[in-house]
Every structure is written in C-alpha cells, then in structure tokens.
Motif scaffolding. Structure first.
Motif, PDB file in Angstrom:
ATOM      1  N   VAL A 632     -25.526  79.607-117.215  1.00  0.00           N
ATOM      2  CA  VAL A 632     -25.868  78.524-116.299  1.00  0.00           C
ATOM      3  C   VAL A 632     -26.265  77.268-117.061  1.00  0.00           C
ATOM      4  N   ASP A 633     -27.112  77.465-118.053  1.00  0.00           N
ATOM      5  CA  ASP A 633     -27.621  76.306-118.799  1.00  0.00           C
ATOM      6  C   ASP A 633     -26.513  75.631-119.583  1.00  0.00           C
ATOM      7  N   VAL A 634     -25.688  76.425-120.203  1.00  0.00           N
ATOM      8  CA  VAL A 634     -24.610  75.856-121.003  1.00  0.00           C
ATOM      9  C   VAL A 634     -23.695  75.018-120.122  1.00  0.00           C
ATOM     10  N   LEU A 635     -23.301  75.601-119.000  1.00  0.00           N
ATOM     11  CA  LEU A 635     -22.356  74.888-118.146  1.00  0.00           C
ATOM     12  C   LEU A 635     -22.966  73.638-117.522  1.00  0.00           C
ATOM     13  N   SER A 636     -24.216  73.741-117.104  1.00  0.00           N
ATOM     14  CA  SER A 636     -24.772  72.556-116.457  1.00  0.00           C
ATOM     15  C   SER A 636     -24.961  71.436-117.465  1.00  0.00           C
ATOM     16  N   GLU A 637     -25.257  71.769-118.692  1.00  0.00           N
ATOM     17  CA  GLU A 637     -25.368  70.715-119.704  1.00  0.00           C
ATOM     18  C   GLU A 637     -24.018  70.072-119.988  1.00  0.00           C
ATOM     19  N   ILE A 683      -4.217  74.914-120.385  1.00  0.00           N
ATOM     20  CA  ILE A 683      -4.218  75.312-121.789  1.00  0.00           C
ATOM     21  C   ILE A 683      -4.426  74.170-122.768  1.00  0.00           C
ATOM     22  N   GLU A 684      -3.997  72.946-122.402  1.00  0.00           N
ATOM     23  CA  GLU A 684      -4.159  71.876-123.389  1.00  0.00           C
ATOM     24  C   GLU A 684      -5.626  71.512-123.609  1.00  0.00           C
ATOM     25  N   TYR A 685      -6.488  71.905-122.658  1.00  0.00           N
ATOM     26  CA  TYR A 685      -7.913  71.628-122.833  1.00  0.00           C
ATOM     27  C   TYR A 685      -8.658  72.797-123.479  1.00  0.00           C
ATOM     28  N   ALA A 686      -7.934  73.886-123.712  1.00  0.00           N
ATOM     29  CA  ALA A 686      -8.624  75.131-124.067  1.00  0.00           C
ATOM     30  C   ALA A 686      -9.494  74.967-125.311  1.00  0.00           C
ATOM     31  N   LEU A 687      -8.927  74.384-126.345  1.00  0.00           N
ATOM     32  CA  LEU A 687      -9.666  74.277-127.594  1.00  0.00           C
ATOM     33  C   LEU A 687     -10.876  73.365-127.426  1.00  0.00           C
ATOM     34  N   HIS A 688     -10.652  72.277-126.701  1.00  0.00           N
ATOM     35  CA  HIS A 688     -11.747  71.337-126.478  1.00  0.00           C
ATOM     36  C   HIS A 688     -12.905  72.020-125.747  1.00  0.00           C
ATOM     37  N   VAL A 689     -12.568  72.667-124.652  1.00  0.00           N
ATOM     38  CA  VAL A 689     -13.627  73.297-123.868  1.00  0.00           C
ATOM     39  C   VAL A 689     -14.323  74.387-124.678  1.00  0.00           C
ATOM     40  N   TYR A 690     -13.521  75.162-125.410  1.00  0.00           N
ATOM     41  CA  TYR A 690     -14.126  76.218-126.218  1.00  0.00           C
ATOM     42  C   TYR A 690     -15.109  75.620-127.231  1.00  0.00           C
ATOM     43  N   ASN A 691     -14.675  74.556-127.904  1.00  0.00           N
ATOM     44  CA  ASN A 691     -15.553  73.935-128.901  1.00  0.00           C
ATOM     45  C   ASN A 691     -16.824  73.386-128.263  1.00  0.00           C
ATOM     46  N   GLU A 692     -16.651  72.738-127.105  1.00  0.00           N
ATOM     47  CA  GLU A 692     -17.817  72.186-126.411  1.00  0.00           C
ATOM     48  C   GLU A 692     -18.791  73.294-126.035  1.00  0.00           C
ATOM     49  N   VAL A 693     -18.228  74.364-125.484  1.00  0.00           N
ATOM     50  CA  VAL A 693     -19.077  75.482-125.054  1.00  0.00           C
ATOM     51  C   VAL A 693     -19.821  76.068-126.250  1.00  0.00           C
ATOM     52  N   MET A 694     -19.109  76.249-127.347  1.00  0.00           N
ATOM     53  CA  MET A 694     -19.740  76.863-128.513  1.00  0.00           C
ATOM     54  C   MET A 694     -20.813  75.935-129.100  1.00  0.00           C
ATOM     55  N   ASN A 695     -20.508  74.638-129.121  1.00  0.00           N
ATOM     56  CA  ASN A 695     -21.489  73.702-129.671  1.00  0.00           C
ATOM     57  C   ASN A 695     -22.735  73.641-128.797  1.00  0.00           C
ATOM     58  N   MET A 696     -22.479  73.456-127.492  1.00  0.00           N
ATOM     59  CA  MET A 696     -23.597  73.347-126.576  1.00  0.00           C
ATOM     60  C   MET A 696     -24.377  74.644-126.526  1.00  0.00           C
ATOM     61  N   GLY A 697     -23.627  75.750-126.633  1.00  0.00           N
ATOM     62  CA  GLY A 697     -24.267  77.055-126.474  1.00  0.00           C
ATOM     63  C   GLY A 697     -25.154  77.454-127.633  1.00  0.00           C
ATOM     64  N   GLN A 698     -25.013  76.744-128.741  1.00  0.00           N
ATOM     65  CA  GLN A 698     -25.757  77.152-129.936  1.00  0.00           C
ATOM     66  C   GLN A 698     -27.247  77.328-129.673  1.00  0.00           C
ATOM     67  N   LYS A 699     -27.792  76.352-128.962  1.00  0.00           N
ATOM     68  CA  LYS A 699     -29.231  76.429-128.779  1.00  0.00           C
ATOM     69  C   LYS A 699     -29.617  77.544-127.808  1.00  0.00           C
ATOM     70  N   TYR A 700     -28.636  78.048-127.082  1.00  0.00           N
ATOM     71  CA  TYR A 700     -28.932  79.179-126.199  1.00  0.00           C
ATOM     72  C   TYR A 700     -28.517  80.510-126.842  1.00  0.00           C
ATOM     73  N   GLY A 701     -28.128  80.446-128.082  1.00  0.00           N
ATOM     74  CA  GLY A 701     -27.778  81.684-128.797  1.00  0.00           C
ATOM     75  C   GLY A 701     -26.405  82.214-128.442  1.00  0.00           C
TER      76      GLY A 701
END
Lengths: 879, 570
Positions: A632-637, A683-701
C-alpha cells in the motif's frame, strides 16, 4: 525382418474372417494390390492410423455404439511402431492418469483373446523394478503407494526376494525393488489386430494401403478427409498416426499442432538360452541402468533409454523408411554394458538381432489426446513416449468417451492436446526437447524438476534484470518464471542441482521471501498468466460471460470477480479473475497453461458476433505482483493516490499512474490471500515501473520473490489452483467455493443445474486441507502431490498439492476426501461431519504421517479485511 | 674450447645420427668414458656420434636411414653396457614393442610412467592453431585455418615451422624446415624464406612503393602477417643484416622489371635460390660484428630442407627442397580418406633425384656420388639450404674457416671436407614446385618433416587427420548379420571401439593428434598410452635414437569456398 514375418503368420492364421470382410488380401509379395472395396463417400468418423492407438479408438468407439467408422492405414495394420514394440504392459507409472490407463489396458488385453479369438500372446509375468540407490527406492515406494490404493497388487521387496523371482539378476548393487505381479507381456502387433478384428465385427471399416493426404476443415469444423484413394466426408477425424501425426496435423489448411518428435529406440533380441527362459519370468526394469529386460522366446529382449538419444525425421521426410533403419551397436554399447552388469550370466548368450524401432516423444513425456483447439471434430491420440502398449487400451477408451460423451470419464488434462500451443511445435524445439525427454524416461523424477532444453522462449521484459539479481527459473507453457532469488554469496551451482525427496536447499531462501511477503513487501513477476480482453458494442459481452461463468459478473465497473468457468457438470474448465473495466469490457486473468484451452473454450461457445471481440492480450502486459502489508505504502507514494482499504478495497481494479507511466491497471488481488496488488503494465513501461517500485520500496524493505514463495503462501491459506488442485471434475461446491457461484443471478449459466443438484444432494468429495502433525521437516520425506490420504486407516483420496508453511511451521497438504462405502466401494456423500470426525494420515512413499484435516483456513493468517461475502464463510474457523 | 652459450650448443650438438654421418678423430675417443658424466654440451658432437654408432651396430635402429660409419670406428661400445638404464633400451626394435608391453623386462629405473596429463602437456607444449578470421560472418578464404605442432627429439629441436599471410598479394604461406648439423640454417630459412617469396610475388609498383618508403624513411607496408607460436622466435641481432640482403634482392627485381605478371612457380624457385645464395654470400663476406659473423657462418655450414605451401584460392603450390613432405587429404565420395602426394623426396630413394645428381657431375664420380644412400656417403637430403660444405670449393671452405672465428676452427664438422669432393657444388636449394588446383573433395593439407613420415604411412595420416577433422571416427558399423556373436563378445568389441574413439577427443589440434599417433601407435594402429609415455620420457640423449624431430602443419580447406570458385569458373 524377423518380427514382421512372425506376426504375419499369426495374423493369417488367426483372422480369416476379418480378411473376408474387408477383402483386403494379404500376401507376402510387396507389390501393392488393387483394392477391391472402394472407400465410402462419407462416414461419421475417420480414424487415421492402424497401430495400437488407432485400433483401440476404433474398438472403443464401436463398443460405445458408434458404427459409422472408417479406419485408414497407410501401410498395413500394426506396421509402424506397434509392430516393433517390446510388448510390455507395465502399470508402474508416476502420473495417476497414466497409471489408470495402463491398468485398464492390462485388464482389456487380458480378456481380448477370449473376446476376439485372436491370440494376443498375453502372459501375466509381473514386473520387477530395481533400485540401485535409496532415492530410486523412494520413487518406487511412491509409485507403490499409488498402485496399492488403486487395488493393484504391488510390493516393495528386498534384493534377495528379487533374485528369487528372477534368478539371473545380479543383486550386489541393489538396495531394493518393486514387484508388480500383474504386469504382463503381449505380442503388440497381435493386440492391435485383435482390437481391429473386434472393431470390424462391430461394423468398423478398415482400409489398408490408404494414406490420408490432408483433412479439410470448414468454419472451424472437420468436414472430410482427402486420401490417395479419394475423399471421405466425415464429422470426426482422429489422428492416430503415431510419429507421422505431426506432419499430418500440418498438412491441412488449418494446421493442428501436435508436438511430437521421433527418436531411434533400440532393443536387442537373443537366441534362446541353453536352458530356455521360462515365459513366466517377470520383466525386469533397471531404471538406474536405463534398461528393461523381458523374456522372449526362451531368450531375452532388452532395450533401454540412453542418455544420448538419436532424434530422427526432424525434417519430416522419408518417414516411410521406418523399416530400413540401421542397427547401431556403438550407440547401444552402454545399454549392453548395463545389461551384462545386471545379468552377467548372459555373456555367452548369442545375439539374434538389434532392432531399431523409432518411438515418438512429446515435450513433457506425457501422451497427447483430445480435440484440436482450432478444428472441432479433429481428435488426436499420439505421442505415446514408448509406452503405446501400456497406454493404448486406456487412452483409446478415454478418447472414445470424449468423442461420444463430450468428455472422458476421468480428468485427462495432463494429456490434453490443449496444454500445448503453437510454440511447442517448432521442429528445433521438439528435436532438442525430446533429446532431454527420452533419457528422462529412466531418470529419477524428484519434486520440482524443470526441463533444461527449449528454454528462454517466452520471457518477461524484466528477465535480464531479475536474472542478474540471482533469479532461478522454471518454465510453464514456454514462459520463464522465477522460482526464487539466490542471495549473493550463496553457492549457485549447488542450488541448481539439488535433486532430493527431502528438504531442499532453497528452504531458507524461500523462507526469507515468505517472511518478507508477510512483514514488508515483495515483488513477483507474474507476466506468464494468460490475459484475455472481452468487449462488445452492446451488452453482448456481459450476457455471454454471465452464461459462461458461474459468478455474477454484473458488478460495478472497477470490481474484480473470482469465478469458475464451468462445464455442464459444474466442473472447473478454468478458474479465473475477471475485472470489469467498463460496462462493456472485461479483463480476464487465467493460469498460464490456459492460454490455448480457455481460448478454444470461449471461441467455441461465444456466438459468432461481430459486435463481440475476444482478444488475447497476454503478451501486451507485464504483471507485477506486490505482496505484503507495505505494498500500500509503495504504491501510494508512487501514484500520489491513497491506496488504503477504504479507498482501494480488496478485489478492486483501477487504471492509474505509477511513476511516470500512466494507464497501469492496478488490481487489489495477489493470488495468495496476502494484502497487495497486481500491476498490469503495458510492456514498454515494465522496466520503468519495476525500477520505480524497487527504488521506492527500498525504505519499506522491498525484495524480489519467486513462485515458490507464492505457492507456500497460497497453500497455507487453502487457495486452490486450477490445473493443480482444480480440474474439470471438481465443482465449486466440492472445494468450498460456493461463495464464488451465484446460483440465482437471474439467468442460466453453464453448470448451474449440476451445482443446484449438488447443493441439494451434497457432494461426493471435498477439498480439504491437511496439516502434517508428526512430520519432521528436516528428517522426513517431503510431501509432493499425489500422496494417498487415509481416514481412520482407510483410503479416501489423494493430495493435489503441498507446501511447507513458514508461518505454521508445518507442512500443509491439500487434497480431496471421498467417502467410499466400506463394502461396495461406492462413493457416498461427504459431509462436513465426515471430514471433521476422522483421524487422517498422509502416506509419503509408504510412510504414514498423522494429519489434521481442516475445511477452512486459519483466520490468523489473514491480516486483511475481506469483503462481506467472504467473511460470511469464515464462521467455521476454529482457530 | 667451446663456449657454453646456448648458441654454441645449437651449433655443435648436432650432426645427428641420420642426416649426416661425420667421422670423428679417434684421438678423441679415450675421452668418452670420462665424457659421459660430464655436462652434455662439452662433447656433444662426439657423444652423438657415439650413440648413433652404438645404435647402428649393437641394434637395429628403427629408422629407415642408418648411419654409416667408417670402419676405423672400432672402439668399444661396451663402455655403455654397465649402465643398465641404457642397456635395456638398446634392444632391437622388434623387441622394443615387446619391452614396452611387458614390464618385467624393464629394469627398475625404467619403471616410471608419465601420467596422461603429463603426456598431454608434453605433446601440447608447442601446439598452435590459427583460424582465418571471418568477415561479415563469411570466410571467403579457401583456407579455414591450420593447426601446427612440433615434438623435439634433438635438444634443442632442429625443426622449424613458419606460417604467414601475404598482405600485399593474396595467399597464405606455410612451411616446415628440417635442420641438420644444427638448427641455425633452419632458423634462418624459417625467418627469411617467406619474405623472399612474398617479395618475388610483389608487383612492380608495390616493390617501388616499398623501396621509396625505405629510402625516405617512411613506414613500410607490411608484407607478411605471421602466425607464430611463442616458441617460434626471430633473431633480433641479424634482422638488419637479413633486411639489407632482402632489400638488395627487391632492388634487383625492380631493376629487372620484366613487366610480366608474377608466376608463382617462378617466384618460389627464385626465392629459394636467392635466399640460399644470400646465405652463402653472407658467410663469405662475413660481418664486422663477431657475433653476427659467427652466426652467418653457422647458418651456412649447417643445413635445412624446406617444404613450403602457397595457397591462394584454388591454387596450391608446393615448393619442396629435401625430404620433408606435403600431402593432400582427399575425402572420397564414400566418406573414406585417401592421400595424394604433393612433393617428391629429394633423397637416394628418388631415382630421378639420383639421376639428376649424376648428370650434373662427371662420369668418373658416378660411384662416389651416392654411397650408402647418402650424397657423397654423408648427406641424406639431396637438396638443401646452407650446407656450404657441399657447395663451396675446397679452397673457399678452407679460406672461410681459417679467417673465421676460433669456435669454427675448433669444430670438427666444419673442418672436415667430404671425401671424393671434386666438382662442387654437389647440392642445390632449388625447389621442385608442384601445382595442384584444389577441388571440393580436397579437405586438408599436411606438411611435415620426415620425423612423421618415417613412422607413419601417408594413407594412415590421411585417415587419422580426416577422421579427426570431421569429428567422425569412420569405423565400419558393426552388423551381426548371420554370424554367431555372444553378448560378451559384442560387449568387448564395443568397449575397444569406444576406447579408440575417445583418443580423438583428447586433442584440440590436428597436428597434436597426429603426433600422438606417430609416437604412440601400437601394432594395432591405436594409441597405446604406455608406449606414448615411454617414448616421451626417454632421456634427451636417447630420444633421437627412437624418433626424429617431428613438425607438422595441418591446413584445413574451406570446401564451400573452393566449390564456389569452381562454379564461378564454369
């Protein structure tokens, strides 16, 4: 060739009647004779192929009352692989449906001589499967468990007992063996001829020396067959062409993809021993030595499945040369060594011949049956993986039932042609894959093995990213999926080669991924799932879906509905999640291997209406599953939108932006029962979204996770998966999913009647969850699937899947409980009380473990508030 | 006394038992017994002769050519007898196999074997492979690449090999060179010959361009791209000298400009003759630098045979001087292999060669020209580079030796004048050139020094290399047919066949594979590890008795390109 002459003689002696009927005279001369009887202009069914499968289908169809059948054979009956086949009927099969087919075949052949008067050479010799290692013994014990619960006599014996059954065996390197006393030997060509004889008595017309050039299909239906002797109009065509089936399938305008490929297969014939071997000596199978040995006319017949098979006919030409294949002694060398090691006493035995008999193999070692997804009325039965005699009878029966009744009497999904698509039909793929499959016939089958060839065919756009992070891959329907991620610094080689029936070495790795799903957030790439879009200009989409699916799809836009796609008997043809994108369009997510089956099912049932469109959009979207409380936190951010349950409740779907990418379809489902979301990303957004999620998600582990973690999560929460737990013979009532059925949705739907009846009369099996009680995860054999379940000491069913629950710290098995009448064996209604009032045990390779049965999952495992309809059902929970 | 530098050793060690037989003054003989324990390089000449003598008298030496020794060599070989280590080895060849197979005959000191990895490391020490690079995924050269290797028997080895691609003209040059009386001449030829050939092939404009570049001190067009193993060295010291001689050659070519297109055959012949001439001249002129002066003398007084291939598209030229050999591997339609000779040995076994020598000298010398299958009773090859002892007049030889450095003066071999030496020159470096137009069935070319050919028949060479290159061991498939074969017999047969096949896969280099067979083949034509190990672990001094230096180049042709060229012409 010797064998050929032998069976010709027997054929002539045995079948004067049949010969007169078909007037297809045989003679030893090789010149083609004129055909006195011309082909009929039309027939209900045309079967192509006069081998064991073709004759078996004809036999069973005619027995079931279909009379207007024509069987065409390009050469002579039983002249292909069937003639060369070693003639061993063996029921020791690891896959349950194959076991049933072999069991039926055995019973059929046993009475065939009496029924038809054709000597089939049936001899009940029994079979001995030898184990050189403890692991092999475990796999034999697993087979023994499933044989015994089917009532097939079978025992695990010591090497010393084995040598008493077959005095020639050298037992010094054996740890044990399995004895199946009812396995038999037959003269395979004669079995086929006996079936043909019986079929022709029932009215089947048999025409030899007639080859099918192609099958004509109009409007998606078979209309006729073109042969070298003219055309036959027909409603049904059955492709039983064995290793020619692939080419025949491709010969028509509408190609039918039958993925199989031939490999050379060798066996050895010897002269009789000085003291001829008794014809009742059991057949010996030594899988560790890759060989089988049966008695043959006082000598032996021994063949095997070598490590370096020789695929042939890849180009598809010259297939008629099957008779002229060369012996290859150098190739047979290792098998000969294994033979002499097993039976050193045979050194002085004289060689008669080395027979080269090509066999066809399929990409997953299981045979191919069923109706083509592209041409209705086009049925296939082929690709027997060198077990044509063992499966032929049963497979023919199932296919005949399928044609006559619309579906066979048992779940044959593991053999269904529709488990394959066009992607498995590449000749290169097949050639490489069968080179792996053929040795597998003898390889140890441990849980969770993956094919190594024909890989990296379908991949997610994130494949390289994930691979670089330590992903270990498995494959489903050609799609690469992550099993788990190896943390940096772990020994990778070790992990890749772990073959064990015990605790696997990825145990802690998956444990960590599960923990992260529970406590923080994980990302799983689920792009392989099949995705369809159904839309219409008017209300056609909704109307048709309401009819085809059991749940109510007339929900507000933005809702996601879990629903079954049922057949007339209420059984699951598919289990899917459907999101209502707009009033007139729906987005449907199904299991990966549904791509062909579900498509064909819908295509065949949706009206031919230009207003209604069905589109396969699997390749258009990458699916990222964010599992865990912090999703929830990752997505809302990332989206600047509130994602809490109040704003984004469970089973909800919304298009929104994630990072820079807009138009991401976010659904609040996770397929695991954990809180979280699945993101369907163009699919053309896949890498972007994945990177964003992983970056943002870092602080949530955040971390990556794989399917093993997903499996553990869903099984501990009692989530059934189609293809594994659910099949066409399971109704929602039987697996506690009544809440996913709207019996009163104001209109009829497929399977409604059957479900209403079940609701009234009760169910005959019940999907149940078992928690293993006295099972030591470190020391004991792990459950897999297919383990027998015992209630109060009596067999009640089998497990369908199992996993270790890291939360419960116990193994969880899912499976079906039946209630067989003690005396008659008749199936009785299974009630909740019946389930709850029993003492259960699960049999893992002969060892029984106590288990606690539960009909509802542990509520403590759910942290998420569920929608009203689901909460209603949690009333049963005891803990 | 001899200087103990390695160059000296190279020079002195080696008349070798076979190529040249040298009389040794008997006054040296008493030293022998003392000499053996002494460092080998002190009396190498004597020791070699001595051993060869023993080899020829006490036992049958398995080589085709025996050393013939003047009868005054009647001293005792028994001095060696007490050394058991040698005694065991001095058995005749027939027993040699036997000896290797039955260990009980071997004395304790012989009972060590090299492990297969050790054997491999010896065999592979000098292996080299070159693949013609592909451009745009296509290899348009008729040569796919080559494998080469050499196995020393002499210490140091006297064979040399060269391979290079001509950069200013098309084509590839490959050659093997077998030195005698030291390796100096072979070394010089291996460094220089290809430049001479390349220059001979160059068109006039290119020669001019090069000359102008040298004149104005500009960068020179590269002429050759060498493909060398790290052990294949070029002498830095002499490069200036060599270059000047080469430059003189092309200047003459420029002056002679005939305007005609260069014929490969002629170019090869001219290059061979010119180089030999330059070697001879350099020795006569000498060099102010004493090291170089000594070097050019050693080059001239030692000798070398040469077998060189020039491949350009479908045109294959073989220029041969001496008794190395070129052989073409041809795959027949049925897949079997056959050999086609592309060179003739220049030795006493070649009647035409004997005839040629005889016509070049007065009839009075007919009887002395070829004795014991040797030129003047001494030299085995009838054509060679260097070997000025067989080319210069006696006066010239004496003058050069006397004015030469002390080392030369002390050398018995150089001082020795061949008997019946009346009408020099007796020897030429002029090659015999054979042209072959490549066909698609011509799969490979083997260039090898006589070390290979005296142990293996060319037909076997063709088969072994052919099977190696195609990766197919063309064994007849077994068919039981109507024979009575038991399972046990079949099993034994298959096991043996598997072992034979597995030896193919040990080598990544066709030349290495061939050497393995040449050295290790047993009477059944299969590699016998024990024998291989024995042959490779022979002490330096003895290795020469059982085998010669072996140098092999296997050139693999690109049948597709060759086929395409043929079609174009049609």
């Amino acid at each position: 060739m010797f064998l050929r002459v032998l069976s010709d003689i027997q054929w002539r002696a045995a079948n004067p009647k049949w010969r007169r009927m078909t007037s297809s005279r045989r003679s030893t001369s090789t010149t083609a004779e004129p055909h006195p009887v011309s082909l009929p202009a039309q027939a209900q069914v045309v079967i192509c192929g006069g081998g064991i499968t073709g004759t078996s289908v004809a036999y069973h169809l005619s027995k079931m009352g279909w009379k207007d059948i024509v069987l065409l054979e390009q050469g002579r009956l039983a002249a292909g692989t069937t003639r060369f086949c070693a003639g061993i009927v063996s029921t020791a099969r690891p896959v349950s449906i194959e076991l049933k087919m072999a069991h039926y075949s055995n019973k059929l052949y046993q009475q065939l001589e009496q029924e038809t008067g054709v000597p089939t050479g049936y001899t009940k010799t029994g079979s001995l499967s030898l184990a050189q290692t403890q692991d092999r013994l475990i796999s034999l014990k697993r087979i023994a468990s499933s044989l015994s619960v089917m009532g097939i006599p079978c025992e695990i014996i010591t090497p010393k007992q084995a040598v008493q059954l077959h005095p020639l065996i050298n037992i010094h390197d054996l740890v044990g063996a399995m004895y199946v006393p009812e396995d038999a030997l037959v003269t395979s060509a004669n079995v086929s001829l006996a079936l043909a004889t019986a079929a022709s008595r029932n009215g089947v017309q048999i025409h030899e020396r007639t080859s099918v050039s192609h099958v004509t299909v109009q409007k998606g239906r078979v209309t006729g067959v073109e042969t070298d002797r003219g055309r036959i109009q027909c409603q049904y065509f059955v492709n039983c062409a064995g290793q020619w089936a692939y080419e025949l399938g491709h010969s028509g305008e509408v190609p039918v993809h039958i993925p199989l490929h031939a490999c050379e297969h060798f066996y050895l014939l010897t002269h009789p021993l000085a003291e001829p071997l008794s014809s009742s000596l059991p057949t010996v199978v030594d899988p560790d030595g890759r060989i089988y040995i049966r008695n043959w006319q006082g000598g032996i017949l021994s063949g095997g499945f070598e490590k370096n098979p020789k695929p042939l006919f890849t180009e598809g030409r010259n297939q008629l040369e099957i008779q002229n294949l060369q012996e290859d002694w150098d190739h047979f060398g290792p098998l000969l060594s294994a033979l002499l090691r097993r039976m050193p006493g045979l050194e002085a035995l004289q060689i008669l011949q080395l027979v080269n008999c090509p066999e066809s193999f399929t990409p997953d070692m299981r045979c191919i049956m069923g109706e083509s997804p592209t041409a209705r009325g086009y049925f296939v039965l082929a690709g027997m993986n060198s077990a044509g005699i063992s499966y032929g009878g049963g497979a023919g029966k199932y296919l005949a039932e399928w044609m006559v009744n619309g579906y066979p009497s048992d779940n044959v999904w593991p053999l269904d042609l529709k488990r394959f698509g066009t992607l498995q039909s590449s000749r290169t793929f097949l050639r490489h894959r069968v080179m792996e499959v053929m040795p597998l016939m003898c390889d140890l089958k441990v849980p969770r093995w993956d094919f190594q060839t024909g890989r990296q065919l379908r991949t997610s756009p994130l494949y390289d990213r994930l691979d670089a992070q330590g992903a270990r891959w498995m494959e489903k329907h050609g799609f690469e999926r992550v099993k788990y991620f190896v943390p940096p610094g772990k020994d990778l080689l070790d992990l890749d080669h772990s073959k064990t029936f015990y605790k696997p070495d990825w145990f802690d790795i998956v444990g960590a991924e599960v923990k992260c799903c529970k406590e923080a957030v994980c990302v799983i790439d689920m792009s392989s799932f099949t995705k369809f879009e159904i839309s219409s200009t008017g209300d056609e989409a909704l109307e048709n879906l309401q009819y085809l699916f059991s749940n109510d799809l007339d929900v507000p836009v933005g809702h996601v509905v879990h629903t079954g796609m049922l057949n007339e008997k209420g059984g699951y043809e598919n289990d899917c999640s459907i999101a209502r994108l707009s009033k007139r369009s729906f987005f449907m997510i199904s299991p990966t291997d549904q791509q062909v089956h579900c498509w064909a099912w819908l295509k065949n049932r949706l009206p031919d209406d230009s207003n209604l469109t069905l589109e396969d959009v699997t390749w258009k979207y990458t699916a990222l599953n964010l599992i865990g409380p912090r999703a929830v936190d990752v997505l809302s951010e990332l989206s600047y939108a509130p994602m809490t349950a109040e704003h984004f409740p469970s089973l909800f779907c919304k298009e929104m932006s994630v990072g820079y990418a807009n138009g991401i379809r976010v659904m609040s489902i996770t397929h695991t029962g954990e809180p979280g979301f699945v993101l369907y990303i163009p699919i053309e957004y896949a890498l972007h979204v994945y990177n964003e999620v992983m970056n943002m998600g870092q602080k949530y582990g955040i971390r990556n996770a794989g399917y093993y973690a997903l499996r553990s999560l869903r099984i501990e929460k009692f989530f059934a998966f189609w293809g594994q737990d659910l099949d066409a013979f399971t109704t929602p009532m039987e697996c506690g999913r009544e809440f996913q059925v709207k019996l009163e949705k104001g209109m009829d739907f497929v399977g409604q009647e059957a479900l209403l009846e079940q609701k009234q009369n009760g169910v005959y099996k019940r999907f149940t969850m078992f928690i293993l009680e006295d099972h030591d995860t470190d020391m004991d054999l792990w459950p897999w699937w297919g383990e027998p379940i015992f209630r109060n000491g009596r067999y009640v069913g089998k497990t369908t899947s199992s996993a270790y629950s890291y939360t419960l710290e116990r193994h969880v098995c899912l499976g079906f409980v039946h209630n067989f009448d003690e005396k008659t064996g008749e199936e009785l209604v299974v009630t909740t009380d019946f389930i709850n009032q029993g003492e259960y045990e699960i049999d893992i390779a002969g060892q029984r473990f106590q288990a606690k049965a539960k009909l509802y999952p542990f509520s403590s495992l759910f942290t998420q508030r569920r929608r009203k309809d689901e909460v209603e059902l949690s009333g049963y929970q005891t803990e | 006394m001899l200087a103990a530098s390695c160059c000296d050793r190279r020079m002195c060690v080696c008349p070798g038992p076979r190529r040249i037989a040298i009389p040794v003054r008997s006054s040296r003989l008493p030293l022998l017994s003392d000499a053996m324990p002494a460092p080998a390089h002190l009396f190498p000449l004597i020791r070699n002769c001595e051993i060869s003598r023993i080899g020829s008298t006490a036992c049958y030496c398995h080589h085709r050519h025996l050393c013939c020794l003047p009868s005054h060599f009647a001293h005792s070989h028994f001095r060696y007898a007490p050394q058991k280590k040698f005694a065991a080895l001095y058995r005749p060849k027939e027993n040699f196999n036997h000896f290797i197979h039955t260990r009980d005959h071997a004395s304790a000191s012989q009972r060590f074997y090299l492990t297969p990895p050790q054997v491999n490391s010896i065999l592979k020490a000098n292996e080299y492979s070159f693949k013609v690079p592909e451009f745009d995924g296509k290899n348009v050269s008729s040569v796919l690449g080559f494998d080469s290797n050499q196995l020393p028997a002499n210490a140091p080895i006297e064979d040399r090999r060269s391979a290079a691609t001509c950069l200013q003209t098309r084509g590839m040059l490959l050659g093997v060179f077998d030195g005698h009386a030291g390796c100096a001449c072979a070394q010089a030829v291996s460094e220089r010959l290809f430049y001479y050939i390349a220059v001979s092939l160059l068109p006039h404009e290119t020669l001019l361009e090069i000359e102008n570049a040298v004149e104005s001190g500009r960068a020179l067009l590269p002429i050759l791209q060498w493909h060398k193993h790290p052990n294949d060295y070029f002498s830095k010291e002499a490069s200036k000298l060599y270059f000047n001689s080469l430059r003189t050659y092309w200047q003459e070519l420029i002056d002679l400009n005939s305007g005609e297109t260069t014929d490969v055959r002629e170019a090869l012949i001219n290059a061979f003759k010119r180089l030999d001439n330059d070697i001879s001249l350099e020795a006569q002129v000498g060099d102010p630098n004493s090291f170089l002066n000594y070097l050019v003398l050693r080059v001239a007084f030692s000798g070398a045979t040469a077998c060189v291939a020039h491949v350009d598209g479908v045109d294959l030229h073989i220029a041969n001087t001496g008794d190395s050999r070129a052989m073409l591997g041809v795959q027949e339609e049925d897949g079997s292999w056959s050999a086609v000779n592309l060179s003739y040995d220049h030795n006493a076994q070649n009647e035409h060669e004997v005839e040629r020598v005889k016509t070049e000298h007065p009839k009075s010398e007919e009887k002395t020209l070829v004795k014991q299958d040797r030129l003047l009773g001494l030299l085995m090859p009838f054509r060679a580079f260097g070997d000025v002892k067989f080319k210069w007049s006696i006066e010239l030889q004496k003058r050069v030796i006397e004015s030469g450095p002390d080392q030369l003066n002390d050398n018995e071999y150089t001082k020795f004048i061949p008997p019946n030496y009346h009408t020099p020159p007796y020897l030429t470096a002029e090659p015999e050139v054979i042209y072959h137009k490549l066909r698609p069935q011509d799969k490979f070319l083997v260039l090898a020094t006589d070390g290979l050919w005296e142990t293996m028949h060319r037909q076997d060479v063709a088969r072994i290399v052919g099977e190696y290159l195609t990766g197919v061991h063309h064994q007849q498939p077994i068919a039981v047919g109507g024979y009575k074969v038991t399972l046990g017999q079949m099993h034994g047969l298959l096991t043996e066949r598997r072992a034979r096949i597995s030896s193919v896969f040990e080598d990544q280099n066709a030349a290495t594979h061939l050497i393995r067979h040449a050295v290790g083949n047993n009477e059944f034509g299969t590699v016998d590890h024990e024998r291989l190990s024995k042959m490779l672990s022979l002490p330096e001094e003895l290795a020469r008795m059982y085998r010669d230096d072996i140098t092999i180049i296997v050139v693999q042709f690109n049948s597709h390109v060759i086929g395409a060229c043929q079609n174009e012409e049609l």
